[in-house]
Design a protein around this motif. Structure first.
Motif, PDB file in Angstrom:
ATOM      1  N   VAL A 147       0.749  -1.357   0.146  1.00 33.84           N
ATOM      2  CA  VAL A 147      -0.172   0.261  -0.109  1.00 33.84           C
ATOM      3  C   VAL A 147       0.936   1.337   0.188  1.00 33.84           C
ATOM      4  O   VAL A 147       0.479   2.429  -0.884  1.00 33.84           O
ATOM      5  N   ARG A 185       2.255   1.866  -3.431  1.00 35.07           N
ATOM      6  CA  ARG A 185       1.146   2.403  -4.374  1.00 35.07           C
ATOM      7  C   ARG A 185       0.735   3.712  -4.299  1.00 35.07           C
ATOM      8  O   ARG A 185       0.368   4.329  -5.071  1.00 35.07           O
ATOM      9  N   LEU A 186       0.780   3.981  -2.900  1.00 35.18           N
ATOM     10  CA  LEU A 186       0.399   5.496  -2.618  1.00 35.18           C
ATOM     11  C   LEU A 186       1.523   6.407  -3.037  1.00 35.18           C
ATOM     12  O   LEU A 186       1.003   7.693  -3.078  1.00 35.18           O
ATOM     13  N   THR A 220      -6.271  -1.364   4.279  1.00 32.53           N
ATOM     14  CA  THR A 220      -6.652  -1.086   3.050  1.00 32.53           C
ATOM     15  C   THR A 220      -5.822  -2.141   2.198  1.00 32.53           C
ATOM     16  O   THR A 220      -6.313  -2.502   0.930  1.00 32.53           O
ATOM     17  N   TRP A 226      -8.930  -3.372  -0.077  1.00 29.98           N
ATOM     18  CA  TRP A 226      -9.097  -2.982  -1.557  1.00 29.98           C
ATOM     19  C   TRP A 226      -7.926  -2.971  -2.238  1.00 29.98           C
ATOM     20  O   TRP A 226      -7.919  -3.282  -3.449  1.00 29.98           O
ATOM     21  N   CYS A 227      -6.488  -2.961  -1.708  1.00 29.70           N
ATOM     22  CA  CYS A 227      -5.335  -2.704  -2.513  1.00 29.70           C
ATOM     23  C   CYS A 227      -4.931  -4.254  -2.573  1.00 29.70           C
ATOM     24  O   CYS A 227      -3.715  -4.498  -1.949  1.00 29.70           O
ATOM     25  N   PRO A 269      -6.274  -4.215  -7.750  1.00 30.84           N
ATOM     26  CA  PRO A 269      -6.854  -3.324  -6.623  1.00 30.84           C
ATOM     27  C   PRO A 269      -8.286  -2.703  -6.921  1.00 30.84           C
ATOM     28  O   PRO A 269      -8.331  -2.362  -7.933  1.00 30.84           O
ATOM     29  N   ASP A 270      -9.031  -2.757  -5.734  1.00 23.27           N
ATOM     30  CA  ASP A 270     -10.322  -1.779  -6.051  1.00 23.27           C
ATOM     31  C   ASP A 270     -10.253  -0.415  -5.675  1.00 23.27           C
ATOM     32  O   ASP A 270     -10.852   0.101  -4.673  1.00 23.27           O
ATOM     33  N   CYS A 271      -9.647   0.262  -6.358  1.00 24.62           N
ATOM     34  CA  CYS A 271      -9.353   1.590  -6.106  1.00 24.62           C
ATOM     35  C   CYS A 271     -10.536   2.439  -6.223  1.00 24.62           C
ATOM     36  O   CYS A 271     -10.768   3.233  -5.469  1.00 24.62           O
ATOM     37  N   CYS A 295     -11.527   2.397  -2.641  1.00 23.05           N
ATOM     38  CA  CYS A 295     -10.754   2.542  -1.781  1.00 23.05           C
ATOM     39  C   CYS A 295     -10.825   3.978  -0.909  1.00 23.05           C
ATOM     40  O   CYS A 295     -10.840   4.848  -1.603  1.00 23.05           O
ATOM     41  N   ASN A 310      -8.069   6.544  -2.149  1.00 28.99           N
ATOM     42  CA  ASN A 310      -8.443   6.764  -3.590  1.00 28.99           C
ATOM     43  C   ASN A 310      -7.984   8.337  -4.012  1.00 28.99           C
ATOM     44  O   ASN A 310      -7.180   8.455  -4.710  1.00 28.99           O
ATOM     45  N   CYS A 364      -4.010   8.718  -3.840  1.00 25.52           N
ATOM     46  CA  CYS A 364      -3.099   7.888  -4.171  1.00 25.52           C
ATOM     47  C   CYS A 364      -2.562   7.985  -5.532  1.00 25.52           C
ATOM     48  O   CYS A 364      -3.179   8.395  -6.564  1.00 25.52           O
ATOM     49  N   LYS A 367      -1.226   5.613  -7.381  1.00 24.45           N
ATOM     50  CA  LYS A 367      -1.528   4.644  -8.082  1.00 24.45           C
ATOM     51  C   LYS A 367      -0.199   3.846  -8.597  1.00 24.45           C
ATOM     52  O   LYS A 367      -0.106   3.509  -9.951  1.00 24.45           O
ATOM     53  N   ILE A 369       1.328   1.039  -9.604  1.00 22.89           N
ATOM     54  CA  ILE A 369       1.021  -0.319  -9.558  1.00 22.89           C
ATOM     55  C   ILE A 369       1.696  -0.892 -10.850  1.00 22.89           C
ATOM     56  O   ILE A 369       1.671  -0.339 -11.735  1.00 22.89           O
TER      57      ILE A 369
HETATM   58  S1  SF4 Z   1      -6.538   3.753  -4.425  1.00 20.73           S
HETATM   59 FE1  SF4 Z   1      -5.995   1.760  -5.286  1.00 20.73          FE
HETATM   60  S2  SF4 Z   1      -3.772   1.550  -5.613  1.00 20.73           S
HETATM   61 FE2  SF4 Z   1      -4.071   3.089  -4.277  1.00 20.73          FE
HETATM   62  S3  SF4 Z   1      -4.143   2.342  -2.170  1.00 20.73           S
HETATM   63 FE3  SF4 Z   1      -6.262   2.179  -2.985  1.00 20.73          FE
HETATM   64  S4  SF4 Z   1      -6.569   0.230  -3.749  1.00 20.73           S
HETATM   65 FE4  SF4 Z   1      -4.316   0.651  -3.428  1.00 20.73          FE
END
Ligand code: SF4
Length: 245
Positions: free
Chosen positions: A181, A184-185, A219, A223-224, A229-231, A234, A237, A240, A242, A244
């Motif tokens: 997480v 990705r953030l 998270t 979601w992540c 990932p279920d952005c 989240c 979101n 973030c 992202k 990925i």
């Molecule tokens: S927005 Fe997406 S990539 Fe970012 S922390 Fe949430 S699920 Fe993960």
């Protein structure tokens, strides 16, 4: 990334955290034992020591299974059981992935509580000690590294509301969810070391680095996901980056 959102969510989670909302195991009786910090503080400590390299829910259930199998619940009772007997018990019941090693750690934990803490594990966190003292005491147990020691201190203050003098030394427990997480953030570069993750959390929340642990962990679980990932749903979101693969 702007840190305001993750801090806001983390503060809310910390303020509203309740033991009733926490599930350590998938077994209600085992959960009740871990949560009974007043009468069985050693069950919590032993659960922490078991929480490595297997599913957390199974690890936290080990004290309950041992107490049941041995019919020993108190430290005087548990400390009268020898190391070899614990090894036999762990192996016979396949309590852990590494039965011999973890049986020795369980045995060592019981003996340490008996000798260093007068048989009462609650002495580890009694009288409002500093977070450094509590983390340091957990680190003295065989088998407890920084991840387990900071997790233990974080659970004590967050869920059990144990008062400590400060929270400075409660670092983030950089497990796979937290690392994924934070990457990705956009908070840490890809493939960052555990140390890099820990120092970033210290930078974001110096007075209590482990504050953001729960937000990152939850998270990651909700979601992540590692795969997709279920952005859309989240909570993080908005801010973030992202990052990925
Ligand atoms: S927005 Fe997406 S990539 Fe970012 S922390 Fe949430 S699920 Fe993960």
């Amino acid at each position: 990334m702007d840190n305001a959102l993750i801090l806001e969510i983390s503060r809310k989670q910390f303020a509203s955290a309740s033991l009733d909302d926490v599930t350590f195991t998938e077994n209600g009786d085992a959960d009740a034992l871990i949560k009974d910090l007043e009468h069985f503080p050693h069950a919590f400590v032993l659960g922490c020591l078991m929480d490595r390299q297997i599913q957390a829910e199974k690890a936290w259930e080990i004290p309950y299974k041992v107490f049941n199998q041995t019919r020993a619940k108190t430290i005087p009772e548990l400390s009268s059981i020898g190391r070899d007997e614990y090894v036999r018990l762990f192996e016979k019941n396949s309590l852990h992935r590494f039965n011999e090693k973890m049986a020795a750690i369980f045995y060592g934990g019981v003996q340490d509580i008996k000798t260093k803490y007068a048989g009462n594990a609650a002495n580890i966190w009694a009288n409002k000690p500093s977070s450094a003292a509590v983390v340091g005491r957990f680190l003295e147990f065989e088998g407890a590294g920084p991840k387990i020691a900071t997790m233990a201190a974080n659970i004590l203050v967050r869920c059990f509301k144990v008062p400590l003098f400060d929270y400075y030394s409660i670092d983030i427990s950089a497990d796979r969810h937290v690392k994924r997480v934070m990457t990705r953030l956009g908070l840490v570069p890809k493939n960052s070391t555990v140390e890099k993750v820990i120092y970033k959390a210290r930078e974001i929340s110096p007075e209590f680095p482990g504050l953001i642990d729960c937000a990152c962990f939850e998270t990651g679980r909700k979601w992540c996901h590692q795969g997709k990932p279920d952005c859309k749903n989240c909570e993080l979101n908005r801010d973030c980056k992202k990052v990925i693969d």
